[in-house]
Design a protein around this motif. Sequence first.
Motif, PDB file in Angstrom:
ATOM      1  N   GLN A   5       0.869  -1.180   0.000  1.00 46.45           N
ATOM      2  CA  GLN A   5       0.000   0.000   0.000  1.00 46.45           C
ATOM      3  C   GLN A   5       0.906   1.230   0.000  1.00 46.45           C
ATOM      4  O   GLN A   5       1.548   1.549   0.992  1.00 46.45           O
ATOM      5  CB  GLN A   5      -0.898   0.010   1.238  1.00 46.45           C
ATOM      6  CG  GLN A   5      -1.857   1.199   1.269  1.00 46.45           C
ATOM      7  CD  GLN A   5      -2.680   1.240   2.550  1.00 46.45           C
ATOM      8  OE1 GLN A   5      -2.725   0.273   3.306  1.00 46.45           O
ATOM      9  NE2 GLN A   5      -3.321   2.367   2.798  1.00 46.45           N
ATOM     10  N   HIS A   6       0.979   1.895  -1.139  1.00 44.87           N
ATOM     11  CA  HIS A   6       1.952   2.969  -1.293  1.00 44.87           C
ATOM     12  C   HIS A   6       1.680   4.143  -0.361  1.00 44.87           C
ATOM     13  O   HIS A   6       0.542   4.618  -0.241  1.00 44.87           O
ATOM     14  CB  HIS A   6       1.977   3.468  -2.731  1.00 44.87           C
ATOM     15  CG  HIS A   6       2.496   2.452  -3.703  1.00 44.87           C
ATOM     16  ND1 HIS A   6       3.722   1.842  -3.559  1.00 44.87           N
ATOM     17  CD2 HIS A   6       1.956   1.940  -4.846  1.00 44.87           C
ATOM     18  CE1 HIS A   6       3.921   1.003  -4.553  1.00 44.87           C
ATOM     19  NE2 HIS A   6       2.860   1.032  -5.346  1.00 44.87           N
ATOM     20  N   SER A   7       2.722   4.597   0.281  1.00 40.78           N
ATOM     21  CA  SER A   7       2.636   5.788   1.137  1.00 40.78           C
ATOM     22  C   SER A   7       2.662   7.031   0.253  1.00 40.78           C
ATOM     23  O   SER A   7       3.001   6.974  -0.937  1.00 40.78           O
ATOM     24  CB  SER A   7       3.822   5.821   2.100  1.00 40.78           C
ATOM     25  OG  SER A   7       5.047   5.927   1.370  1.00 40.78           O
ATOM     26  N   ALA A   8       2.334   8.169   0.839  1.00 39.68           N
ATOM     27  CA  ALA A   8       2.410   9.434   0.098  1.00 39.68           C
ATOM     28  C   ALA A   8       3.841   9.685  -0.358  1.00 39.68           C
ATOM     29  O   ALA A   8       4.077  10.191  -1.462  1.00 39.68           O
ATOM     30  CB  ALA A   8       1.923  10.582   0.986  1.00 39.68           C
ATOM     31  N   LEU A   9       4.807   9.298   0.474  1.00 40.69           N
ATOM     32  CA  LEU A   9       6.220   9.483   0.115  1.00 40.69           C
ATOM     33  C   LEU A   9       6.562   8.704  -1.148  1.00 40.69           C
ATOM     34  O   LEU A   9       7.220   9.233  -2.061  1.00 40.69           O
ATOM     35  CB  LEU A   9       7.107   9.029   1.274  1.00 40.69           C
ATOM     36  CG  LEU A   9       8.618   9.065   0.999  1.00 40.69           C
ATOM     37  CD1 LEU A   9       9.082  10.493   0.763  1.00 40.69           C
ATOM     38  CD2 LEU A   9       9.385   8.444   2.178  1.00 40.69           C
ATOM     39  N   GLN A  10       6.122   7.453  -1.215  1.00 35.47           N
ATOM     40  CA  GLN A  10       6.402   6.649  -2.406  1.00 35.47           C
ATOM     41  C   GLN A  10       5.745   7.242  -3.646  1.00 35.47           C
ATOM     42  O   GLN A  10       6.320   7.235  -4.735  1.00 35.47           O
ATOM     43  CB  GLN A  10       5.917   5.208  -2.183  1.00 35.47           C
ATOM     44  CG  GLN A  10       6.779   4.432  -1.203  1.00 35.47           C
ATOM     45  CD  GLN A  10       6.236   3.045  -0.919  1.00 35.47           C
ATOM     46  OE1 GLN A  10       5.020   2.866  -0.737  1.00 35.47           O
ATOM     47  NE2 GLN A  10       7.117   2.053  -0.881  1.00 35.47           N
ATOM     48  N   LYS A  11       4.549   7.780  -3.472  1.00 32.52           N
ATOM     49  CA  LYS A  11       3.862   8.400  -4.606  1.00 32.52           C
ATOM     50  C   LYS A  11       4.615   9.640  -5.092  1.00 32.52           C
ATOM     51  O   LYS A  11       4.741   9.881  -6.292  1.00 32.52           O
ATOM     52  CB  LYS A  11       2.430   8.770  -4.210  1.00 32.52           C
ATOM     53  CG  LYS A  11       1.543   7.563  -3.912  1.00 32.52           C
ATOM     54  CD  LYS A  11       0.167   7.992  -3.401  1.00 32.52           C
ATOM     55  CE  LYS A  11      -0.687   6.770  -3.058  1.00 32.52           C
ATOM     56  NZ  LYS A  11      -2.017   7.157  -2.512  1.00 32.52           N
ATOM     57  N   PRO A  52       8.238  -2.633   0.961  1.00 33.78           N
ATOM     58  CA  PRO A  52       7.341  -2.491   2.110  1.00 33.78           C
ATOM     59  C   PRO A  52       7.845  -1.547   3.197  1.00 33.78           C
ATOM     60  O   PRO A  52       7.040  -0.943   3.920  1.00 33.78           O
ATOM     61  CB  PRO A  52       7.213  -3.925   2.633  1.00 33.78           C
ATOM     62  CG  PRO A  52       7.390  -4.774   1.406  1.00 33.78           C
ATOM     63  CD  PRO A  52       8.439  -4.058   0.589  1.00 33.78           C
ATOM     64  N   LYS A  53       9.160  -1.397   3.345  1.00 43.92           N
ATOM     65  CA  LYS A  53       9.699  -0.511   4.383  1.00 43.92           C
ATOM     66  C   LYS A  53       9.157   0.913   4.251  1.00 43.92           C
ATOM     67  O   LYS A  53       8.976   1.613   5.258  1.00 43.92           O
ATOM     68  CB  LYS A  53      11.223  -0.486   4.313  1.00 43.92           C
ATOM     69  CG  LYS A  53      11.864   0.516   5.269  1.00 43.92           C
ATOM     70  CD  LYS A  53      13.379   0.558   5.114  1.00 43.92           C
ATOM     71  CE  LYS A  53      13.976   1.642   6.022  1.00 43.92           C
ATOM     72  NZ  LYS A  53      15.451   1.710   5.930  1.00 43.92           N
ATOM     73  N   TYR A 104       8.421   2.802   9.646  1.00 41.85           N
ATOM     74  CA  TYR A 104       9.396   3.773   9.148  1.00 41.85           C
ATOM     75  C   TYR A 104       8.699   5.028   8.635  1.00 41.85           C
ATOM     76  O   TYR A 104       9.307   6.100   8.556  1.00 41.85           O
ATOM     77  CB  TYR A 104      10.218   3.126   8.024  1.00 41.85           C
ATOM     78  CG  TYR A 104      11.347   3.977   7.502  1.00 41.85           C
ATOM     79  CD1 TYR A 104      12.516   4.140   8.248  1.00 41.85           C
ATOM     80  CD2 TYR A 104      11.262   4.621   6.265  1.00 41.85           C
ATOM     81  CE1 TYR A 104      13.567   4.919   7.771  1.00 41.85           C
ATOM     82  CE2 TYR A 104      12.304   5.398   5.782  1.00 41.85           C
ATOM     83  CZ  TYR A 104      13.457   5.544   6.538  1.00 41.85           C
ATOM     84  OH  TYR A 104      14.489   6.319   6.068  1.00 41.85           O
ATOM     85  N   ILE A 105       7.394   4.884   8.313  1.00 37.32           N
ATOM     86  CA  ILE A 105       6.638   5.998   7.742  1.00 37.32           C
ATOM     87  C   ILE A 105       5.588   6.529   8.717  1.00 37.32           C
ATOM     88  O   ILE A 105       5.478   7.741   8.941  1.00 37.32           O
ATOM     89  CB  ILE A 105       5.939   5.556   6.433  1.00 37.32           C
ATOM     90  CG1 ILE A 105       6.983   5.133   5.394  1.00 37.32           C
ATOM     91  CG2 ILE A 105       5.048   6.666   5.900  1.00 37.32           C
ATOM     92  CD1 ILE A 105       7.887   6.249   4.922  1.00 37.32           C
TER      93      ILE A 105
END
Length: 311
Positions: free
Chosen positions: A121-127, A182-183, A190-191
């Motif tokens: 499930q992508h975080s805002a950071l990954q996006k 996933p991290k 971590y997020i």
Amino acid sequence: MVQVTITAVSKTPSGRGGFPLTIDVSPNATALTVRKAIVAKFPKFKTTRQRITVKGEKKNLVDETKLSEVLGEKKEWELQVKDLGPQVSWRTVFLVEYVGPLIIHPLFYYFPKFWYGKDVQHSALQKYVFAFVMLHFVKRELETVFVHRFSNATMPWFNIVKNSTHYHLLSGALLAADVYRPKFSATSPYIVGTIRNNEKFLWIGAGVWAFAELSNLHTHLTVRALRPAGSRKRGIPYGYGFSLVSFPNYFFETIAWATICVMTGSVGASIFTVVAVAQMAIWAIKKHKNYKKEFGKEYPRNRKAMIPFIL
């Protein structure tokens, strides 16, 4: 007419047979005249493969160079030709190396289960990072097609392998595999509850990154304006970014990638950024020296090569 004797300093596509080659040219002949004469004799020895130099010297004579300017008023001229091997256009190399991350990042981003064994499930950071990378390399591709004007038409074909390895592996596979795992997901410790999930922090990072990318584009447009289409002419760039360094495009790109490193804390991003900055520094120092040598006292003395006041 002037008689030109051309010797081969390496094996040519047709072997060494036919060299030394003697041709007659007009006093106003250029290096391109000689290259075309060699092609007429040896069709496989394309002009882009030829490195033409004055006998005993190493400096390549570009196509526009008038032979009389480097050889004087002699009635007989001596030149050397070296086979540079199979060539590929600079534009092609750039297009191929930049397309790698544009393919690799979506593969990791949209198909995480294939790489990590589970959905992410992508975080805002990954996006944000995904958007940064895709926009950066789309920009690079568009600049290659519409902005950049190259001093040399081609480079050795092996460079397409070497350059692509850098971009496809480091900014492609290594960076993608690290930041989309996933991290860094929306449910990772971590997020969750950290600054990396703070909207204001992400917006500030996006603002700095956008500033750096747009500044980088501006410097490319400034350099383009100095060189008419189809010309090798070089001028001294002035204006935004150039008051402190000779190559602000490298400086601004460093800021863009450093921003991603700070936002993510990614080891993959850090490795790519360190390697990329080191390579850009090597290019900047070399080109900076060439600028000072070419323009002499006209070139601004207070400029550094790449990083203001430092390098």
